[in-house]
Design a protein around this motif. Sequence first.
Motif, short mmCIF file in Angstrom:
data_model
loop_
_atom_site.label_atom_id
_atom_site.label_comp_id
_atom_site.label_asym_id
_atom_site.label_seq_id
_atom_site.Cartn_x
_atom_site.Cartn_y
_atom_site.Cartn_z
N GLY A 1 0.90 -1.12 -0.05
CA GLY A 1 -0.10 -0.16 0.03
C GLY A 1 0.90 1.44 -0.05
O GLY A 1 0.56 2.20 -0.70
N GLY A 2 1.72 1.34 0.77
CA GLY A 2 2.80 2.07 0.89
C GLY A 2 3.45 2.53 -0.62
O GLY A 2 3.72 3.64 -0.90
N THR A 3 3.74 1.46 -1.17
CA THR A 3 4.48 1.46 -2.32
C THR A 3 3.65 2.07 -3.66
O THR A 3 3.96 3.09 -4.40
N ILE A 4 2.51 1.65 -3.64
CA ILE A 4 1.32 2.24 -4.76
C ILE A 4 1.28 3.78 -4.25
O ILE A 4 1.17 4.56 -5.24
N THR A 5 1.19 4.18 -3.05
CA THR A 5 1.00 5.54 -2.63
C THR A 5 2.14 6.34 -3.06
O THR A 5 2.02 7.54 -3.75
N ARG A 6 3.62 6.02 -2.94
CA ARG A 6 4.59 6.70 -3.18
C ARG A 6 4.57 6.72 -4.85
O ARG A 6 4.99 7.84 -5.15
N ASP A 7 4.29 5.83 -5.50
CA ASP A 7 4.52 5.60 -7.08
C ASP A 7 3.39 6.87 -7.50
O ASP A 7 3.68 7.56 -8.57
N ALA A 8 2.41 6.68 -6.90
CA ALA A 8 1.20 7.63 -7.37
C ALA A 8 1.65 9.15 -7.38
O ALA A 8 1.52 9.90 -7.99
N LEU A 9 2.30 9.43 -6.03
CA LEU A 9 2.52 10.83 -5.80
C LEU A 9 3.61 11.03 -6.61
O LEU A 9 3.98 12.37 -6.93
N ASP A 10 4.60 10.25 -7.22
CA ASP A 10 5.71 10.56 -7.79
C ASP A 10 5.09 11.17 -9.24
O ASP A 10 5.84 11.68 -10.03
N ARG A 11 3.90 10.75 -9.80
CA ARG A 11 3.35 11.13 -10.84
C ARG A 11 2.58 12.30 -10.90
O ARG A 11 2.15 12.87 -12.04
N VAL A 12 2.13 12.85 -9.57
CA VAL A 12 1.59 14.28 -9.59
C VAL A 12 2.38 15.23 -10.11
O VAL A 12 3.61 15.57 -9.69
N ALA A 13 1.79 16.17 -11.03
CA ALA A 13 2.51 17.27 -11.60
C ALA A 13 3.05 18.22 -10.64
O ALA A 13 2.76 18.69 -9.48
N VAL A 14 4.42 18.59 -10.86
CA VAL A 14 5.14 19.49 -10.01
C VAL A 14 5.29 20.89 -10.67
O VAL A 14 5.44 20.95 -11.93
N ASP A 15 4.95 21.74 -9.89
CA ASP A 15 4.94 23.28 -10.06
C ASP A 15 5.85 23.96 -9.04
O ASP A 15 4.94 24.37 -7.92
N PRO A 16 6.90 24.23 -9.53
CA PRO A 16 7.55 25.00 -8.27
C PRO A 16 7.19 26.25 -7.76
O PRO A 16 7.58 26.69 -6.59
#
Length: 209
Positions: A64-79
């Motif tokens: 569950g933690g791995t799925i969560t981290r992988d999903a957050l890595d795909r969230v667009a980053v706008d500095p």
Amino acid sequence: MVKQERAARTRETLMQAAAEFFDRDGYGTTTLSRISKAAGISMGALTFHFPTKDDLADAVQVRGGTITRDALDRVAVDPDRPLRVLVGVTLELARLLEKEAIVRAAARLTRERRSTSADWPATWLPTVERLLESATGHDLRQGIDPKAVQALVVHLLTGAEAQIRCATSGARDPSESAESQLSDIWHVVLRGVADGTRTQGRGEDELVS
């Protein structure tokens, strides 16, 4: 190679079956025999891969933690707009909680198994903290305490999980997604709820007293 692939599929099937029980019934009332029967895998094969219920719960939490981290890595980053990214992170977490039983199980197991090191909030709280640190001086209004916003995020996600559980148990109309509801809440939060034209001269402390 074929044997390894078969073993991996067996482990995956067991984790998914276990996640359904841990999510719905909790750790305490879930038994290995029920998981074995639901997965269609013998008890001997189950205990070969996961000797104890703790081992199986650990595996579910890690996944569950791995799925969560992988999903957050795909969230667009706008500095330049970290607060906007933060909202996107919470919406993605709500989506995961609604769509992935193994993520919901990881969240519930975190509360029910205090001794475990696979803490689901630990997979996303560092991201929240980093974004709030970046938002200070960017798009977070001056005078707003980042810790208060972090606490708000925790409460919103806790509430989203609770609503999702009500929907899956039939206690709430599931027609509107948790992600959509959370988006609406963020619109309210980011706009504010106090009418400035009607509260002039009244401090914030008075409004919440």
